[in-house]
Design a protein around this motif. Structure first.
Motif, PDB file in Angstrom:
ATOM      1  N   UNK A   1      -6.790  -9.696  -8.083  1.00  0.00           N
ATOM      2  CA  UNK A   1      -7.484  -8.409  -7.953  1.00  0.00           C
ATOM      3  C   UNK A   1      -8.956  -8.585  -7.651  1.00  0.00           C
ATOM      4  N   UNK A   2      -9.621  -9.509  -8.348  1.00  0.00           N
ATOM      5  CA  UNK A   2     -11.044  -9.764  -8.115  1.00  0.00           C
ATOM      6  C   UNK A   2     -11.285 -10.291  -6.711  1.00  0.00           C
ATOM      7  N   UNK A   3     -10.434 -11.191  -6.249  1.00  0.00           N
ATOM      8  CA  UNK A   3     -10.596 -11.777  -4.918  1.00  0.00           C
ATOM      9  C   UNK A   3     -10.403 -10.741  -3.819  1.00  0.00           C
ATOM     10  N   UNK A   4      -9.445  -9.833  -4.014  1.00  0.00           N
ATOM     11  CA  UNK A   4      -9.216  -8.778  -3.021  1.00  0.00           C
ATOM     12  C   UNK A   4     -10.438  -7.869  -2.901  1.00  0.00           C
ATOM     13  N   UNK A   5     -11.013  -7.512  -4.042  1.00  0.00           N
ATOM     14  CA  UNK A   5     -12.188  -6.636  -4.034  1.00  0.00           C
ATOM     15  C   UNK A   5     -13.375  -7.343  -3.392  1.00  0.00           C
ATOM     16  N   UNK A   6     -13.572  -8.624  -3.749  1.00  0.00           N
ATOM     17  CA  UNK A   6     -14.676  -9.369  -3.138  1.00  0.00           C
ATOM     18  C   UNK A   6     -14.467  -9.534  -1.641  1.00  0.00           C
TER      19      UNK A   6
ATOM     20  N   UNK B   1      -5.349   4.002 -11.225  1.00  0.00           N
ATOM     21  CA  UNK B   1      -6.120   5.237 -11.141  1.00  0.00           C
ATOM     22  C   UNK B   1      -7.571   5.008 -11.564  1.00  0.00           C
ATOM     23  N   UNK B   2      -7.764   4.176 -12.581  1.00  0.00           N
ATOM     24  CA  UNK B   2      -9.115   3.878 -13.051  1.00  0.00           C
ATOM     25  C   UNK B   2      -9.916   3.139 -11.974  1.00  0.00           C
ATOM     26  N   UNK B   3      -9.270   2.219 -11.275  1.00  0.00           N
ATOM     27  CA  UNK B   3      -9.935   1.515 -10.186  1.00  0.00           C
ATOM     28  C   UNK B   3     -10.282   2.440  -9.038  1.00  0.00           C
ATOM     29  N   UNK B   4      -9.364   3.358  -8.724  1.00  0.00           N
ATOM     30  CA  UNK B   4      -9.619   4.342  -7.656  1.00  0.00           C
ATOM     31  C   UNK B   4     -10.831   5.205  -8.009  1.00  0.00           C
ATOM     32  N   UNK B   5     -10.898   5.666  -9.258  1.00  0.00           N
ATOM     33  CA  UNK B   5     -12.025   6.495  -9.692  1.00  0.00           C
ATOM     34  C   UNK B   5     -13.324   5.692  -9.712  1.00  0.00           C
ATOM     35  N   UNK B   6     -13.237   4.416 -10.104  1.00  0.00           N
ATOM     36  CA  UNK B   6     -14.414   3.546 -10.071  1.00  0.00           C
ATOM     37  C   UNK B   6     -15.023   3.526  -8.676  1.00  0.00           C
ATOM     38  N   UNK B   7     -14.165   3.343  -7.684  1.00  0.00           N
ATOM     39  CA  UNK B   7     -14.661   3.244  -6.309  1.00  0.00           C
ATOM     40  C   UNK B   7     -15.213   4.582  -5.829  1.00  0.00           C
TER      41      UNK B   7
ATOM     42  N   UNK C   1     -10.771   3.649   3.588  1.00  0.00           N
ATOM     43  CA  UNK C   1      -9.453   3.849   2.993  1.00  0.00           C
ATOM     44  C   UNK C   1      -8.849   2.516   2.553  1.00  0.00           C
ATOM     45  N   UNK C   2      -9.068   1.493   3.342  1.00  0.00           N
ATOM     46  CA  UNK C   2      -8.574   0.174   2.964  1.00  0.00           C
ATOM     47  C   UNK C   2      -9.237  -0.287   1.663  1.00  0.00           C
ATOM     48  N   UNK C   3     -10.541  -0.087   1.584  1.00  0.00           N
ATOM     49  CA  UNK C   3     -11.261  -0.476   0.363  1.00  0.00           C
ATOM     50  C   UNK C   3     -10.753   0.310  -0.840  1.00  0.00           C
ATOM     51  N   UNK C   4     -10.455   1.587  -0.650  1.00  0.00           N
ATOM     52  CA  UNK C   4      -9.914   2.407  -1.728  1.00  0.00           C
ATOM     53  C   UNK C   4      -8.559   1.885  -2.191  1.00  0.00           C
ATOM     54  N   UNK C   5      -7.720   1.497  -1.230  1.00  0.00           N
ATOM     55  CA  UNK C   5      -6.419   0.915  -1.575  1.00  0.00           C
ATOM     56  C   UNK C   5      -6.606  -0.384  -2.345  1.00  0.00           C
ATOM     57  N   UNK C   6      -7.547  -1.213  -1.906  1.00  0.00           N
ATOM     58  CA  UNK C   6      -7.784  -2.496  -2.555  1.00  0.00           C
ATOM     59  C   UNK C   6      -8.286  -2.301  -3.985  1.00  0.00           C
ATOM     60  N   UNK C   7      -9.199  -1.357  -4.181  1.00  0.00           N
ATOM     61  CA  UNK C   7      -9.693  -1.085  -5.531  1.00  0.00           C
ATOM     62  C   UNK C   7      -8.560  -0.606  -6.430  1.00  0.00           C
ATOM     63  N   UNK C   8      -7.692   0.228  -5.901  1.00  0.00           N
ATOM     64  CA  UNK C   8      -6.556   0.722  -6.690  1.00  0.00           C
ATOM     65  C   UNK C   8      -5.614  -0.409  -7.061  1.00  0.00           C
ATOM     66  N   UNK C   9      -5.249  -1.206  -6.065  1.00  0.00           N
ATOM     67  CA  UNK C   9      -4.320  -2.315  -6.330  1.00  0.00           C
ATOM     68  C   UNK C   9      -4.917  -3.400  -7.187  1.00  0.00           C
ATOM     69  N   UNK C  10      -6.192  -3.753  -6.918  1.00  0.00           N
ATOM     70  CA  UNK C  10      -6.837  -4.805  -7.704  1.00  0.00           C
ATOM     71  C   UNK C  10      -6.992  -4.425  -9.163  1.00  0.00           C
ATOM     72  N   UNK C  11      -7.346  -3.166  -9.426  1.00  0.00           N
ATOM     73  CA  UNK C  11      -7.485  -2.711 -10.810  1.00  0.00           C
ATOM     74  C   UNK C  11      -6.134  -2.631 -11.499  1.00  0.00           C
ATOM     75  N   UNK C  12      -5.093  -2.224 -10.765  1.00  0.00           N
ATOM     76  CA  UNK C  12      -3.754  -2.171 -11.346  1.00  0.00           C
ATOM     77  C   UNK C  12      -3.279  -3.571 -11.744  1.00  0.00           C
TER      78      UNK C  12
END
Length: 461
Positions: A185-190, A243-249, A358-369
């Motif tokens: 998750x961290x690597x995807x976000x970075x 959801x928490x990651x999505x809201x973070x972003x 949108x890609x970044x939003x997906x990544x934040x959602x998946x990485x946080x999950x």
């Protein structure tokens, strides 16, 4: 893009649910392995206490029987570093004992104690498998209860350095799978944003806390007569983490990106967010250690000289299923290819028609999950407190740097190397220093190969 996100979310949920089905089928065996009403109680660790004191909890088990049988009536005492007695207890019918240490948990941090077993109080013909266990030194490094086990019986064949290394290797595999999910998750976000997110550890803790609060709801959740409370808690935490990651972003990181905030400034913001969330978690959940209602104490399976618990096997199966699924999604789906394109060159990806935000939003959602799921499973294997993610944040960074910053498969490779290394290293160094090994690896990699094992060297400037 939204359709792709829904498909990915549905597929990941399906994989998690299928993997967690093992939990439901193994529930009865794990909770009361091989026993029925009227049988001798299983030899399992007592539940950790939920107060502001630290207790020495443990069990005395006869390993000559299958499954291991509890040994009742054995006297246990605890002495401080000066040899003064601070408490004593006698094992109950289930072979367990509990000795609270005087003072609060803060008072005992950093202190050393010795747990002693009275061999004369043991039943006739019973002896410790390891004679050195008569005096077991214990150092209090965390504000959690300390668990000790005294195996009784003949010394196991081949119980030497090789067996210990193999047992630690198995433990390293379990920890590596969980570390790999958080590191991925961290690597995807970075990779997609360039952000070194120091609050990623709090995403791990968030998942563990959500699952804990679901687990603590009144009444057990049953399907077909099987208690699936923990299964539901894991699924809720996985969804809530995304959801928490999505809201973070949406609430923080996207506005900062739109304003052109620099990466260094955003990194400092992430440090502040980490401190804020950690204090919120402490306020909400308290500073004590927490455990889930199920699988807190299970009898391990004996596979030759190795001991493997059912929950460790479940955790590995769930973790591997999720890692394989995410890897396939990134490699073969449209959103996965778009994610890799954004990670490689955001400007070129945008000019090619890819909606980068949108890609970044997906990544934040998946990485946080993924981070939340890692936190739940970590809590399932070892318990947790409000600092769970903060404690392993160094290991997550070490895994990502070792594998290669921004590389998806590098994060997983690095996690397995780090996880196994720190567990096996306890053969030669004290267990409380094992995380130092990750720091050494991190420094060496940055000096010798800063791009990581699977990363590519790039010219800067």
């Amino acid at each position: 893009m939204h359709t792709g996100l829904r498909r990915i979310a549905g597929l990941l949920l399906a994989v998690v649910m299928m993997a967690l089905a093992v939990v439901s089928t193994a529930q009865s065996a794990a909770a009361s392995p091989g026993t029925s009403e009227g049988d001798a109680p299983a030899c399992v660790l007592p539940q950790p206490t939920d107060d502001d004191t630290i207790s020495i909890i443990g069990r005395v088990c006869d390993t000559r029987e299958a499954p291991q049988a509890p040994v009742e009536g054995v006297d246990i005492s605890v002495e401080d570093s000066s040899g003064n007695p601070v408490g004593e207890a006698t094992t109950a019918a289930d072979g367990t004992f509990e000795i609270p240490l005087p003072g609060t948990s803060i008072d005992n941090l950093g202190k050393s104690f010795t747990v002693k077993i009275d061999e004369e109080s043991m039943p006739d013909g019973a002896a410790l498998r390891n004679p050195d266990d008569v005096d077991r030194p214990v150092k209090i490094n965390l504000d959690n209860d300390v668990s000790v086990t005294f195996p009784v019986g003949e010394a196991a064949v081949g119980e030497g350095l090789g067996t210990q290394a193999l047992q630690l290797f198995v433990g390293g595999i379990v920890f590596s799978v969980l570390l790999a999910m958080a590191a991925l998750g961290l690597s995807m976000i970075f990779g997609t944003t360039g952000l070194t997110n120091f609050s990623h550890g709090e995403l791990v803790t968030f998942g563990a806390l959500v699952a804990y609060f679901v687990d603590q709801l009144p009444g057990a959740i049953r399907i077909g007569g099987v208690n699936v409370t923990v299964v539901v808690a894991v699924l809720v935490a996985f969804i809530a983490g995304g959801a928490f990651g999505f809201l973070n972003d949406k609430a923080l990181w996207k506005p900062l990106r739109m304003r052109g905030t620099g990466i260094i400034a955003m990194m400092i913001v992430s440090i502040g967010l980490s401190i804020f969330l950690r204090n919120v978690f402490q306020y909400v959940a308290g500073g004590q250690n927490h455990n889930y209602s199920q699988y807190s104490a299970v009898v391990p399976w004996e596979i030759g000289p190795l001991l493997v618990t059912p929950k460790d096997l479940i955790v590995v199966l769930v973790g591997l299923a999720v890692l394989v699924t995410v890897s396939l999604l990134l490699a073969y789906t449209r959103i996965g290819k778009a994610t890799r394109a954004v990670a490689d060159n955001p400007a070129l990806a945008s000019s090619s028609g890819i909606n980068v935000e949108r890609v970044i939003s997906v990544v934040w959602t998946g990485g946080a999950a993924l981070a939340a799921l890692s936190g739940v499973l970590l809590g399932l294997t070892q318990g947790f407190d409000y600092q769970l993610g903060f404690k392993i944040l160094l290991l997550i960074f070490a895994a990502v740097v070792l594998g290669g910053l921004g590389t998806i498969w590098g994060a997983m490779v690095g996690a397995f190397i780090i996880g196994i290394f720190i567990e096996v290293s306890t053969l030669f160094i004290p267990a409380e220093l094992k995380f130092v090994g990750a720091l050494v690896v991190l420094i060496i990699v940055l000096l010798i190969r800063p791009q990581g094992l699977l990363g590519k060297a790039q010219r800067v400037g």
